[in-house]
Enzyme design. Structure first.
Site, PDB file in Angstrom:
ATOM      1  N   PHE A   6       0.827  -1.202   0.000  1.00 13.21           N
ATOM      2  CA  PHE A   6       0.000   0.000   0.000  1.00 13.21           C
ATOM      3  C   PHE A   6       0.864   1.257   0.000  1.00 13.21           C
ATOM      4  O   PHE A   6       1.835   1.355   0.752  1.00 13.21           O
ATOM      5  CB  PHE A   6      -0.859   0.063   1.275  1.00 13.21           C
ATOM      6  CG  PHE A   6      -1.935  -0.972   1.370  1.00 13.21           C
ATOM      7  CD1 PHE A   6      -3.191  -0.741   0.829  1.00 13.21           C
ATOM      8  CD2 PHE A   6      -1.698  -2.170   2.030  1.00 13.21           C
ATOM      9  CE1 PHE A   6      -4.199  -1.693   0.949  1.00 13.21           C
ATOM     10  CE2 PHE A   6      -2.696  -3.132   2.151  1.00 13.21           C
ATOM     11  CZ  PHE A   6      -3.947  -2.887   1.605  1.00 13.21           C
ATOM     12  N   ASP A   7       0.482   2.219  -0.827  1.00 10.22           N
ATOM     13  CA  ASP A   7       0.924   3.580  -0.589  1.00 10.22           C
ATOM     14  C   ASP A   7       0.244   4.008   0.715  1.00 10.22           C
ATOM     15  O   ASP A   7      -0.717   3.375   1.155  1.00 10.22           O
ATOM     16  CB  ASP A   7       0.492   4.459  -1.763  1.00 10.22           C
ATOM     17  CG  ASP A   7       0.811   5.917  -1.527  1.00 10.22           C
ATOM     18  OD1 ASP A   7       1.973   6.223  -1.236  1.00 10.22           O
ATOM     19  OD2 ASP A   7      -0.112   6.744  -1.635  1.00 10.22           O
ATOM     20  N   PHE A   8       0.710   5.074   1.321  1.00 11.58           N
ATOM     21  CA  PHE A   8       0.118   5.463   2.603  1.00 11.58           C
ATOM     22  C   PHE A   8      -0.776   6.699   2.489  1.00 11.58           C
ATOM     23  O   PHE A   8      -1.992   6.608   2.574  1.00 11.58           O
ATOM     24  CB  PHE A   8       1.205   5.678   3.651  1.00 11.58           C
ATOM     25  CG  PHE A   8       0.648   5.804   5.041  1.00 11.58           C
ATOM     26  CD1 PHE A   8       0.019   4.731   5.635  1.00 11.58           C
ATOM     27  CD2 PHE A   8       0.722   6.993   5.738  1.00 11.58           C
ATOM     28  CE1 PHE A   8      -0.534   4.835   6.915  1.00 11.58           C
ATOM     29  CE2 PHE A   8       0.186   7.114   7.008  1.00 11.58           C
ATOM     30  CZ  PHE A   8      -0.441   6.037   7.603  1.00 11.58           C
ATOM     31  N   ASP A   9      -0.163   7.868   2.259  1.00 10.82           N
ATOM     32  CA  ASP A   9      -0.949   9.099   2.172  1.00 10.82           C
ATOM     33  C   ASP A   9      -1.939   9.033   1.014  1.00 10.82           C
ATOM     34  O   ASP A   9      -1.565   8.730  -0.115  1.00 10.82           O
ATOM     35  CB  ASP A   9      -0.024  10.298   1.948  1.00 10.82           C
ATOM     36  CG  ASP A   9       0.756  10.672   3.191  1.00 10.82           C
ATOM     37  OD1 ASP A   9       0.575  10.009   4.214  1.00 10.82           O
ATOM     38  OD2 ASP A   9       1.561  11.620   3.132  1.00 10.82           O
ATOM     39  N   ILE A 159      -0.981  -0.874  -4.466  1.00 11.62           N
ATOM     40  CA  ILE A 159      -2.193  -0.056  -4.432  1.00 11.62           C
ATOM     41  C   ILE A 159      -1.848   1.385  -4.066  1.00 11.62           C
ATOM     42  O   ILE A 159      -1.089   1.629  -3.123  1.00 11.62           O
ATOM     43  CB  ILE A 159      -3.195  -0.614  -3.403  1.00 11.62           C
ATOM     44  CG1 ILE A 159      -3.600  -2.035  -3.788  1.00 11.62           C
ATOM     45  CG2 ILE A 159      -4.423   0.283  -3.295  1.00 11.62           C
ATOM     46  CD1 ILE A 159      -4.451  -2.717  -2.763  1.00 11.62           C
TER      47      ILE A 159
END
Length: 210
Positions: A6-9, A159
């Protein structure tokens, strides 16, 4: 599917208001009246170094420091959680799906967001900007995550809410998904041909079974 990156922000935690307000604070001080909040949307995704090299190439380190100082001071009050993220992470974890974060943010900023969400325990590790030489869309961060997980790239999905995430995944040879709650919009992400578009985080539960 055995692992999800996962990307975070903008993907797991809604930091859009925080990022835009931080940019506006820094840019208004240096370039008064030149930028509006909507102008800052383009800066979401790239690293701070990339952004400020374009805006103020002779003041990159100073601009980054000002950005991080204001961002740190106002972080907790301006971030919010996306609906269904925690519940979906819980179910993915219970199904044995391995989870990690691949971000262009610093590790301490990722950790602060994870603590607000109460979500550290879902992830095996998080890769920040200081862990790589080349950030997304270069495949290096995704390939590093695959190496740390020790899984076949054919069983991995990346993602994110920006084209950097989709292109990094494609460049690394993994499946990709864009999130429709991206501030840049679903139509923007579709231009980069992700394998999936998520309309709610829980859409992942049916994808991993496929």
């Amino acid at each position: 599917m055995k692992a999800i990156l996962f990307d975070f922000d903008g993907t797991l935690l809604n930091t859009n208001d925080l990022i835009i307000q931080t940019f506006m604070h820094v840019l208004e001080e240096r370039f008064p009246g030149m930028y509006k909040p909507e102008d800052c949307i383009q800066f979401i995704g790239p690293s701070l170094k990339e952004t400020f090299e374009e805006i103020a190439p002779d003041e990159v380190e100073d601009m980054i420091l000002k950005y991080r100082t204001w961002n740190h001071e106002h972080h907790d009050e301006l971030v919010t959680e996306y609906e269904g993220v925690i519940e979906t992470l819980e179910q993915l974890k219970s199904q044995g799906i391995r989870l990690a974060i691949v971000s262009t943010k610093r590790r301490d900023t990722i950790e602060r967001g994870l603590d607000i969400m109460g979500a550290r325990h879902f992830f095996e590790f998080w890769i920040g900007i200081e862990d790589v030489t080349n950030v997304k869309p270069d495949p290096e961060p995704v390939l590093l995550a695959i190496e740390k997980l020790g899984v076949d790239k054919g069983e991995v999905m990346m993602i994110g809410d920006n084209y950097h995430d989709i292109e990094a995944g494609k460049n690394a040879g993994v499946k990709t998904a864009g999130v429709s709650w991206s501030l840049k919009g679903e139509a923007f992400l579709k231009q980069f041909n992700p394998d999936y578009i998520l309309y709610h985080m829980s859409d992942l539960l049916s994808i991993v079974k496929g």
